[in-house]
Design a protein around this motif. Sequence first.
Motif, PDB file in Angstrom:
ATOM      1  N   ARG A 138      75.447  23.582  -3.753  1.00 58.45           N
ATOM      2  CA  ARG A 138      75.983  22.758  -2.648  1.00 58.45           C
ATOM      3  C   ARG A 138      75.723  23.019  -1.400  1.00 58.45           C
ATOM      4  O   ARG A 138      75.521  22.216  -0.526  1.00 58.45           O
ATOM      5  N   ALA A 139      75.441  24.343  -1.172  1.00 59.63           N
ATOM      6  CA  ALA A 139      74.984  24.580   0.129  1.00 59.63           C
ATOM      7  C   ALA A 139      73.434  24.284   0.404  1.00 59.63           C
ATOM      8  O   ALA A 139      72.853  24.118   1.559  1.00 59.63           O
ATOM      9  N   CYS A 140      72.691  24.153  -0.595  1.00 52.84           N
ATOM     10  CA  CYS A 140      71.301  23.883  -0.587  1.00 52.84           C
ATOM     11  C   CYS A 140      70.933  23.058  -1.494  1.00 52.84           C
ATOM     12  O   CYS A 140      70.122  22.983  -2.657  1.00 52.84           O
ATOM     13  N   PRO A 141      71.562  21.713  -1.417  1.00 55.54           N
ATOM     14  CA  PRO A 141      71.570  20.679  -2.517  1.00 55.54           C
ATOM     15  C   PRO A 141      69.935  20.082  -2.689  1.00 55.54           C
ATOM     16  O   PRO A 141      69.741  19.357  -3.656  1.00 55.54           O
ATOM     17  N   ARG A 142      68.997  20.170  -1.599  1.00 60.64           N
ATOM     18  CA  ARG A 142      67.563  19.413  -1.761  1.00 60.64           C
ATOM     19  C   ARG A 142      66.509  20.630  -1.679  1.00 60.64           C
ATOM     20  O   ARG A 142      65.267  20.314  -1.459  1.00 60.64           O
ATOM     21  N   ALA A 143      66.789  21.974  -1.903  1.00 58.39           N
ATOM     22  CA  ALA A 143      65.856  23.076  -1.944  1.00 58.39           C
ATOM     23  C   ALA A 143      65.008  22.865  -3.076  1.00 58.39           C
ATOM     24  O   ALA A 143      65.451  22.498  -4.200  1.00 58.39           O
ATOM     25  N   PRO A 144      63.727  23.569  -3.080  1.00 56.11           N
ATOM     26  CA  PRO A 144      63.046  23.700  -4.150  1.00 56.11           C
ATOM     27  C   PRO A 144      63.850  24.613  -5.028  1.00 56.11           C
ATOM     28  O   PRO A 144      64.543  25.573  -4.869  1.00 56.11           O
ATOM     29  N   VAL A 145      63.568  24.347  -6.453  1.00 56.43           N
ATOM     30  CA  VAL A 145      64.394  25.164  -7.276  1.00 56.43           C
ATOM     31  C   VAL A 145      64.254  26.721  -7.341  1.00 56.43           C
ATOM     32  O   VAL A 145      65.231  27.226  -7.424  1.00 56.43           O
ATOM     33  N   GLY A 146      62.869  27.028  -6.978  1.00 51.85           N
ATOM     34  CA  GLY A 146      62.789  28.688  -7.049  1.00 51.85           C
ATOM     35  C   GLY A 146      63.418  29.187  -5.801  1.00 51.85           C
ATOM     36  O   GLY A 146      64.151  30.290  -5.955  1.00 51.85           O
ATOM     37  N   LEU A 197      79.090  15.121   4.334  1.00 55.41           N
ATOM     38  CA  LEU A 197      78.804  14.599   3.075  1.00 55.41           C
ATOM     39  C   LEU A 197      78.666  15.865   2.029  1.00 55.41           C
ATOM     40  O   LEU A 197      77.750  16.883   2.173  1.00 55.41           O
ATOM     41  N   GLY A 198      79.351  15.859   0.987  1.00 51.35           N
ATOM     42  CA  GLY A 198      79.413  17.053  -0.035  1.00 51.35           C
ATOM     43  C   GLY A 198      78.157  16.559  -0.957  1.00 51.35           C
ATOM     44  O   GLY A 198      78.171  15.333  -1.422  1.00 51.35           O
ATOM     45  N   GLN A 199      77.211  17.480  -1.134  1.00 47.57           N
ATOM     46  CA  GLN A 199      76.238  17.302  -2.103  1.00 47.57           C
ATOM     47  C   GLN A 199      76.203  18.554  -3.141  1.00 47.57           C
ATOM     48  O   GLN A 199      76.595  19.468  -3.036  1.00 47.57           O
ATOM     49  N   ARG A 200      75.271  18.097  -4.095  1.00 44.78           N
ATOM     50  CA  ARG A 200      75.114  19.153  -5.291  1.00 44.78           C
ATOM     51  C   ARG A 200      73.695  19.294  -5.753  1.00 44.78           C
ATOM     52  O   ARG A 200      73.050  17.932  -6.193  1.00 44.78           O
ATOM     53  N   HIS A 201      73.182  20.171  -5.513  1.00 39.17           N
ATOM     54  CA  HIS A 201      71.609  20.169  -6.294  1.00 39.17           C
ATOM     55  C   HIS A 201      71.513  19.982  -7.879  1.00 39.17           C
ATOM     56  O   HIS A 201      72.586  20.490  -8.663  1.00 39.17           O
ATOM     57  N   PRO A 202      70.686  19.125  -8.343  1.00 40.42           N
ATOM     58  CA  PRO A 202      70.560  18.651  -9.740  1.00 40.42           C
ATOM     59  C   PRO A 202      70.291  19.695 -10.676  1.00 40.42           C
ATOM     60  O   PRO A 202      70.572  19.649 -11.617  1.00 40.42           O
TER      61      PRO A 202
END
Length: 312
Positions: free
Chosen positions: A59-67, A15-20
């Motif tokens: 895309r590699a880190c779509p659900r990470a904390p923003v910092g 699944l391809g995703q992207r951090h908001p």
Amino acid sequence: MRGITGSGLHEPPFLGQRHPATGRVAGESLAWARGLGLVEDGPRWHRLRAADAAELAGRACPRAPVGRLRLLTDLINWLFVVDDSCDEDELGAEPGRLAPTVATLLDVLDQHGTTGAAAPAGGPLGVALADICRRVHHHRPALLLRLVAQLREYLLALLWEAANREHQRVPELTEYLQMRRHTGGVRPSLALTDLAYDVRPGPGRRTDPAVLALDNLTVDLVCWCNDLFSHRKELRAAPDPHNLVTVIATHTGQEIDAAVCTAAGLFNDGLDRFLVGEAALAGDPTLAPFLDVRRSWIRATYDWSLRAGRYA
């Protein structure tokens, strides 16, 4: 697909995703690079902005904390600046020219970014590298040891590339595949993605041969995908021996289009092996974050490469 039409390259079935927050982080990281003097107005600034490190990181880190997404993006921007200095600004044309820069950056790594009152060596590259090291130390000191070791391997591998360029030498395939794992900057990027998701396999699992093999395969797939998408641009510039397609064409006598298909076949076979290896490890819930990061990186590289101005 830019540059690989008809190659038969398989799309990764993840699944391809992207951090908001990708857009926000892009602006912040570019401002960081500019503020530390990594780039100024002109061609290098336009190259870095077109590379869109935040898009790859998001895309590699779509659900990470923003910092932590920002930290990964800053590292990728730093790697892009080093890469462009070697490839397009000709710093990497001869090992004798590159060695002083590598030495000063190794000094920053030896001190883990902590230089006391003294300014880090290596100019803006050294200042930025020290900043990244300090921030990683703040989050997880033990992971900094891994990052430093991987960045050291990356810098020393750049000298191998420079020696090849100086002697107009195209490495053999086996040698290239081994060294490409270090020249691509993928291992340190994976380390900061592991940090972002708090991936912590126990020591026994981290050194498990099956886990190590899947980690190596992830690095290979990311680098081979990069080579397939970038080789057309590299052909338009001065010939460079450090591309999977070029290595295959040189040592097999294949025409470029045939070498592209051969390289795509290597990628496809590797992707099949990744799926088998992943399935074998999926029963261990402690490895779920580790596997998720590696799936994301393979998919992210493919999706980012389709759109990257860096390969236009």
